[in-house]
Design a protein around this motif. Structure first.
Motif, short mmCIF file in Angstrom:
data_model
loop_
_atom_site.label_atom_id
_atom_site.label_comp_id
_atom_site.label_asym_id
_atom_site.label_seq_id
_atom_site.Cartn_x
_atom_site.Cartn_y
_atom_site.Cartn_z
N TYR A 39 0.86 -1.19 0.00
CA TYR A 39 0.00 0.00 0.00
C TYR A 39 0.90 1.24 0.00
N VAL A 40 0.88 1.97 -1.09
CA VAL A 40 1.77 3.14 -1.19
C VAL A 40 1.07 4.31 -0.50
N ARG A 41 1.84 5.08 0.23
CA ARG A 41 1.27 6.20 0.97
C ARG A 41 2.09 7.46 0.76
N GLY A 42 1.39 8.54 0.39
CA GLY A 42 2.05 9.84 0.28
C GLY A 42 1.75 10.62 1.54
N GLY A 43 0.91 11.66 1.41
CA GLY A 43 0.56 12.47 2.57
C GLY A 43 -0.52 11.84 3.43
N GLY A 44 -1.10 10.76 2.97
CA GLY A 44 -2.18 10.11 3.75
C GLY A 44 -3.36 11.05 3.97
N THR A 45 -3.68 11.88 2.96
CA THR A 45 -4.80 12.82 3.10
C THR A 45 -6.03 12.36 2.31
N SER A 46 -5.95 11.16 1.78
CA SER A 46 -7.07 10.67 0.96
C SER A 46 -8.37 10.69 1.76
#
Ligand SMILES: Cc1cc2nc3c(=O)[nH]c(=O)nc-3n(C[C@H](O)[C@H](O)[C@H](O)COP(=O)(O)OP(=O)(O)OC[C@H]3O[C@@H](n4cnc5c(N)ncnc54)[C@H](O)[C@@H]3O)c2cc1C
Ligand code: SF4
Ligand code: SF4
Lengths: 452, 414
Positions: free
Chosen positions: A65-72
């Protein structure tokens, strides 16, 4: 095989997290959906490490599970077991090239940070989600993020020239280039946009940039009904007048920002905010023809900035309107052709009323994007879900789509299928599944999301 | 509208829990705070060591999970309030950390007390100073003349003076590692630890800090302010105690300090560093009975002075405790009028912490934060970097372009 040990061999021990207290923060994103604890969180530092991690997971059938800012807002970045790959170490802006109008940034660079950086060149990267302080380049590409500049500049997909991508089996490749156009068969760059981390890991992006526009004027037009103001955009479109920004707020939303600086007339039901960079007189004339009950013109740059800030912070202001902290403001996201906005909103209000939930509606009217914000207490989630579904289908009936800029994630999987079914386009799902299978035959990337 | 109990320093576990849940439950997990929290990149990009992660962990604590390692995530918080600045739900992860530190200090979470913190608290109670130093702290004032009446005092809060010792102490902690767990209780049980601590200080920092205090003295005198100094009787304000979560001890101690000020006839307190200014303004007024003094920051008193213009590019590192904790904004206008001021990318309410507050316990992370900030300050191409806090000064003092604002002003005053 101990996956954590293997990961540590690739990225170094300190970049692999397995302790409960270290992985807790990765289980949720900004939605109300909670995932399942991952076996480990890995924080790679370069494309080769990403490649090795993916190869390892691919060979051992471990979901990633790729995560950037986790603001989804749709549960798109929450894990369901497997491992989380955090992209936060990819935080460098690598090149700004004004002559050729592009910037190259790593996937973990925050969108807002990129824009602060470009400002000193008099340039911008136009997609500006309200979450730009935290949303990353990788995350915003993977959700095709939009923002208040969308009326004129469109969403993320208009601005991505090329991508460095690592495929699920670890292959490193590049889609697109630095050029402003290409005609080379299937557009694999475009395919990645909005793919929600299901096809590959974006490590680096070449993005088109634009000169910061000069703002001429901002108009605040207040209406006593939802019916009138929807006409404004259609009229502007008919006359070839495309504003920089065109936003709208309903009464609850106006009330939320009232104390912060936009007072409104007592009988106002809707507010339209328009910013122009040219032909302001003609825009003004077009607005007047739609008979607003009050019309204000702002020319002062600071006042424009402050008003825009209020609009960008609107979701935050709505949070303060909650009756209890347990109450959530579930932000919906649909899109219809701009000329259909008024009737769409009318129907949404009726739906909310019959389900019995308070809502606040605002959005980017310039591109037909409507955010229906549902105030839901802990016992209201079923009703909220029902309203979300209904809202989506109202959009579809008006020739719109169930998601405009937040993506599908876990939240809208059912809605997407309903949209396909309504249009008798089930083949689209089959095509999407086939594409997914070509890229990721073992289904290790963002398993359980989007089309599953 | 949601009613909030915005408060730290609740005295029982129940009250801490009440305040914690009032603060943390408003969080919508949006992650905005994570993007500005300096401790995430400093701790290898782990989000448990950042603002949103701290809220998530506080929620674990609130749900009854008391067995996790809470110490590192919460004690590593800089208390810089950058998170609060951007939070759409008006949640302050810094305050959440303060409350969690209190739960740790009060032993509500087993085996996580910090031995050095315990030691310092004990010493402060005994000697009215964290290191038991008294004489050494007044050395800067040798030969200076003060008013007889204590109506208006210059209150150093020991902050400038302690910097030289703090630097050495953190170097020691760095080299002995976990050994401090055994040494700390030993030190706090000594008759007077000052004979040990007084030997360990950074000579250069000591000279510099003392000269900064002298500059402040000189500037105030020149501005016609009449003030006195309590000398060896000057008590430490207890800042470290409250910073480390020892709230009940702080309350008791701060009451003693307040009573002493009253006994001496103090009415006006001129502070010289942002931390003391903040603690008096925000914590004393809250927790202490009868704290009715007029508290100011020394820069507020210099408006009558004239300065010559310096034709150099100067950048200003704004201390978190001035701009975010107390809303103090005098210096910027000041500097702008006498130099060519270029502010760094993070400025005003969005200033970036110097890393100082965690220097003693997490020196490596602190250094990463100060390196990042120093780089930003250098990117302005400034020839001079100034700040107005002794902690920021020591942390950013990486080359000779860095100075305290008092040094710049003392040079330019006409
Ligand atoms: C308060 C608030 C306001 C918002 N306003 C807007 C708005 O105005 N407009 C808008 O469009 N959105 C908005 N959003 C939604 C959200 O911010 C966007 O979807 C954003 O683009 C997500 O970016 P991120 O970095 O947080 O991605 P994440 O949440 O981390 O991930 C999103 C998706 O992208 C994938 N992903 C992330 N990085 C990569 C990568 N490097 N490679 C491959 N896949 C990757 C993830 O797996 C996931 O599927 C808002 C959110 C909040 C909380
Ligand atoms: S910014 Fe505020 S609401 Fe968002 S995650 Fe941080 S504390 Fe929570
Ligand atoms: S106070 Fe500073 S260090 Fe602490 S959580 Fe907030 S931003 Fe991070």
């Amino acid at each position: 095989m101990n996956i954590a040990n293997e990961l540590a061999n690739i990225v170094g021990k300190k970049y692999v997290l397995t302790k409960y207290e270290e992985i807790v923060p990765y289980v949720k994103d900004a939605s109300y959906i909670e995932g399942e604890k991952p076996i480990a969180v890995v924080i790679p530092g370069n494309v080769f490490e990403v490649s090795k991690v993916l190869k390892l997971c691919y060979e051992n059938d471990v979901p990633v599970y790729v995560r950037g800012g986790g603001t989804s807002l749709t549960g798109s970045s929450v894990p369901e077991g497997g491992i989380v790959m955090s992209m936060l170490r990819f935080d460098k802006i690598l090149e700004v090239n004004i002559k050729d109008r592009y910037v190259i940034a790593e996937a973990g660079v925050r969108v807002g940070e990129l824009n602060s950086y470009l400002e000193k060149y008099g340039y911008m990267y136009p997609p500006d989600p309200a979450s730009d302080i935290a949303a990353t380049i990788g995350g915003s590409i993977n959700t095709n993020a939009g923002g208040v500049r969308g009326a004129k500049y469109g969403a993320t997909k208009e601005w991505v020239l090329g991508l460095e991508v690592v495929l699920p089996d670890g292959t490193i490749t590049q889609f697109g280039e630095k050029t402003l156009k290409r005609s080379e068969g299937y557009d694999l760059t475009a395919l990645m946009i909005g793919s929600e981390g299901t096809l590959g890991v974006v490590t680096k992006a070449t993005l088109k940039i634009a000169p910061l526009p000069e703002r001429e004027a901002m108009f605040l037009a207040f209406y006593d009904s939802y019916k009138r103001f929807g006409d404004v955009i259609s009229t502007l479109n008919e006359r070839g007048l495309i504003p920089l920004t065109a936003e709208f707020l309903d009464e609850v939303s106006m009330n939320a920002v009232k104390s912060y600086g936009i007072p409104y007339p007592d009988n106002a039901k809707a507010l339209l905010i328009i910013i122009t960079s040219e032909m302001s007189d003609q825009v003004l004339k077009a607005i007047k023809e739609t008979s607003p009950i009050e019309l204000r013109t702002i020319k002062d740059k600071k006042e424009m900035d402050d008003t825009l800030k209020l609009r960008k912070g609107l979701y935050s202001s709505l949070l303060l309107e909650r009756e209890t902290p347990e109450q959530r403001v579930i932000i919906g996201d649909i899109v219809v052709p701009p000329s259909k906005i008024s009737e769409t909103i009318e129907e949404i209000y009726n739906a909310a009323k019959s389900i019995g939930l308070k809502i606040a509606v605002f959005g980017h009217i310039g591109d037909g994007n409507v955010h229906v914000n549902i105030f839901a207490g802990p016992n209201d989630f079923d009703k909220a879900k029902e309203l979300l579904l209904e809202t989506g289908m109202i959009a579809v009936k008006h020739e719109g789509c169930v998601s405009a800029e937040h993506g599908i994630g876990l939240e809208k999987k059912e809605l997407l299928l309903k949209e396909f079914a309504y249009r008798n386009n089930q083949i689209n799902l089959e095509l999407m599944k086939k594409i997914k299978n070509v890229f990721d035959p073992k289904n290790i990337l963002n398993r359980g999301k989007l089309i599953e | 509208m949601i009613q909030r109990i915005y408060s730290t320093g609740e005295s029982s576990l129940n009250e801490v829990i009440r305040a914690l849940s009032s603060e943390a439950s408003n969080c919508i997990n949006c992650g905005f705070c994570e993007a500005v929290c300096p401790t995430i990149p400093a701790f290898d990009y782990k989000t448990s060591m950042g603002a949103r992660g701290r809220i998530n962990l506080a929620k674990e604590f609130l749900s009854g999970n008391h067995s996790l390692n809470f110490r590192d995530p919460f004690e590593s918080c800089l208390d810089c309030y950058a998170c609060f600045q951007v939070c759409p739900a008006h949640v302050n992860s810094g305050v959440v950390s303060e409350l969690m530190k209190q739960a740790i200090a009060e032993g509500q979470i087993e085996n996580q007390k910090h031995q050095v913190a315990e030691m310092i608290t004990k010493i402060v109670f005994k000697y009215k100073d964290p290191l038991g130093l008294k004489k050494e702290l007044t050395e800067w004032s040798k030969g200076l003349e003060f008013e007889n009446s204590y109506e208006t005092i210059l209150y150093t809060g020991h902050m400038h003076q302690l910097m030289a010792y703090n630097k050495k102490l953190s170097e020691m902690l760095k080299s002995i590692g976990e050994l401090y767990r055994f040494l700390a209780p030993l030190l706090s049980s000594l008759g007077n630890p000052s004979f040990i601590f007084s030997k360990f200080y950074d000579k250069k920092i000591k000279e510099r800090s003392e000269s900064q205090l002298k500059n402040i003295y000189f500037l105030l005198k020149k501005a016609g302010v009449k003030f006195s100094y309590l000398g060896v009787e000057e008590p430490y304000p207890g800042t470290l105690m409250i910073d480390m979560g020892y709230v009940n001890e702080f309350k008791q101690y701060a009451q003693w300090v307040t009573d002493l000020f009253h006994k001496k006839g103090v009415k006006n307190i001129i502070t010289v560093d942002p931390h003391t200014y903040d603690v008096l303004l925000n914590k004393y007024t809250k927790y202490v009975k009868g704290f009715d003094f007029n508290v100011t920051f020394y820069l507020d008193h210099l408006s009558t002075l004239k300065f010559s213009r310096l034709d150099k590019i100067v950048t200003y590192h704004e201390p978190c405790h001035l701009v975010r904790h107390t809303d103090h904004n005098v210096p910027k206008g000041f500097i702008e009028s006498i130099t060519n001021l270029i502010l760094p990318i993070h400025n005003g309410k969005n200033t970036y912490c110097c890393g100082g507050p965690i220097e003693a316990f997490y020196p490596k992370a602190s250094e990463k934060i100060s390196d990042k900030r120093f780089k930003e300050l250098k990117q302005t191409k400034a020839e001079i970097i100034i700040t107005s806090c002794p902690i920021c000064f020591v942390n950013l003092y990486k080359d000779e372009s860095v100075m305290d604002i008092s040094e710049l002003l003392a040079n330019l005053v006409t």
